[in-house]
Design an enzyme around this catalytic site. Sequence first.
Site, mmCIF file in Angstrom:
data_model
loop_
_atom_site.group_PDB
_atom_site.id
_atom_site.type_symbol
_atom_site.label_atom_id
_atom_site.label_comp_id
_atom_site.label_asym_id
_atom_site.label_seq_id
_atom_site.Cartn_x
_atom_site.Cartn_y
_atom_site.Cartn_z
ATOM 1 N N LEU A 1 -5.191 -7.521 -22.495
ATOM 2 C CA LEU A 1 -5.428 -8.955 -22.343
ATOM 3 C C LEU A 1 -6.686 -9.405 -23.072
ATOM 4 C CD1 LEU A 1 -4.541 -11.608 -21.020
ATOM 5 C CD2 LEU A 1 -5.743 -10.892 -18.941
ATOM 6 N N GLY A 2 -7.768 -8.638 -22.944
ATOM 7 C CA GLY A 2 -8.997 -8.960 -23.647
ATOM 8 C C GLY A 2 -10.038 -9.670 -22.810
ATOM 9 N N ASP B 1 0.262 -7.621 1.400
ATOM 10 C CA ASP B 1 0.622 -6.220 1.574
ATOM 11 C C ASP B 1 2.135 -6.026 1.643
ATOM 12 O OD1 ASP B 1 0.221 -3.513 1.807
ATOM 13 O OD2 ASP B 1 -0.089 -3.553 3.979
ATOM 14 N N GLY C 1 -13.977 -8.198 -16.460
ATOM 15 C CA GLY C 1 -14.042 -8.925 -15.189
ATOM 16 C C GLY C 1 -14.476 -8.056 -14.047
ATOM 17 N N ALA D 1 0.269 -1.204 9.941
ATOM 18 C CA ALA D 1 -0.945 -0.415 10.179
ATOM 19 C C ALA D 1 -1.094 -0.134 11.663
ATOM 20 C CB ALA D 1 -2.175 -1.170 9.663
ATOM 21 N N HIS E 1 0.813 -1.215 0.000
ATOM 22 C CA HIS E 1 0.000 0.000 0.000
ATOM 23 C C HIS E 1 0.852 1.273 0.000
ATOM 24 C CE1 HIS E 1 0.380 -0.166 4.535
ATOM 25 N NE2 HIS E 1 0.422 1.143 4.366
ATOM 26 N N GLY F 1 3.046 6.997 7.530
ATOM 27 C CA GLY F 1 4.422 7.138 7.070
ATOM 28 C C GLY F 1 5.333 6.067 7.624
ATOM 29 N N ASN F 2 4.935 5.439 8.756
ATOM 30 C CA ASN F 2 5.710 4.338 9.326
ATOM 31 C C ASN F 2 5.565 3.057 8.514
ATOM 32 O OD1 ASN F 2 5.469 5.930 12.189
ATOM 33 N ND2 ASN F 2 7.144 4.465 12.223
ATOM 34 N N SER F 3 4.527 2.989 7.680
ATOM 35 C CA SER F 3 4.272 1.773 6.914
ATOM 36 C C SER F 3 5.500 1.366 6.113
ATOM 37 C CB SER F 3 3.099 1.987 5.959
ATOM 38 O OG SER F 3 1.902 2.158 6.669
#
Length: 441
Positions: free
Chosen positions: A342-343, A190, A346, A295, A160, A276-278
Amino acid sequence: MNEQFYNDNNRNNEYHFTGEQLNRATAPKSPKTKKPMSAGKKWAMVLSMALAFGLVAGSAMFGVNAAGSYLLESLDEPVQLDQTQTTSSSGSATSDGSTSGSVTEVAQNAMPSLVTISTMSVEEMRSFFGGTQQYEVESAGTGVIVGENDTELLIATNYHVVENATSLSVGFIDEQSVEAEIKGTDVNNDLAVVAVQLSDIPDDTMNQIKIATIGDSDELQLGDQVVAIGNALGYGQSVTSGYVSALDRDLSLTYNDGTTIESTGLIQTDAAINSGNSGGALLNMQGELIGINEAKSSSATSGASVDNVGFAIPIDKAQTSLQEMMNMETRERVDASEASYLGIQGSDVSAEVTELYNIPSGVVVAEVVENSPADQAGFKQGDILTALDGRTVSSMSQLQDVLQYYAAGEKVDLTIQRAEGGQYQEQTVSVTLGSVQDVQR
């Protein structure tokens, strides 16, 4: 600071008295006739008492000084209790022969392994006059240097932190900033790996940075002291310290594109973890990396405010994924003239659907465009796309983002889950990507 406990064995001793001893101790004393004391004896007693008082007072003062000296010395040298206990002094020995440092020492030793990560991304926001408008958004996070190959310095962080980043830069301990590329992403856990070209890093910076020492998060126990380092609020690296509050915690996380994942087996700590610690480091008191900060909780489901509830991904859980991403080929976004497709049409498989119906997380194929690359490769309606070239895919927006790194005409392997016999079976499908320009003509 760890407390040192000393056992007082005398408190555990039991004293037993015989019946005769008890009788003597409790029997009434017969009155004694006092003889008159002569003046000489009185003066002798006074002098004896004075000398005794002087000796006692001198001994007490010596005792205080000795205790003071002992305490002062204990600040310079660790007090060794035994091989199974740890002292609070810097560099003290632990049961496994390693050393336990102070928070200051842990921070000083680990800081060369930490980097700041700054990203630029494009987000759509509703404008004041209606409709939507695209804006460039700057974000800040943290990374940990975990490896190096012949040409690159490899940095671990959260997915993230780099989600939808159109460009990113890495800042080192000497505040030197260098452009970087996303090497690999693991959406479901993550995690991400960022690569910096060694040729782009100045020699002076290379002499100051180092690769983090990996610890063993499986050995953590409740109450263990830990140190968290990260680029809190984008101000630069900051240090907080706390304890392991809980282990094996689960957390629901929602990315910017709306995708929700279940992050499981997390370390909970009361060391402050802020925006910001992430992607930063959670360290044990030996200075070893035991977790990637992920988190924090700011409120409970009841709406009550929450303090000092942070979470980190255990390094033992993250290590396999990080190693796989470190071995991937580093790619740059392709030019618009080489854009691929890709075509398929979804939709996302939500976390709730995955949990309720045991359907794999990914992109479920609603329609296969006729004669498209996906059609020629044998895609079927109902297939669930989970990875492209080893890069996890959990939503259509993530699929579109990954495709930006692959040029038209490239042959890539896609991982799909296909329902067969009432169960999903994993398959690998090779696809030669088509050109977006051919579709637009």
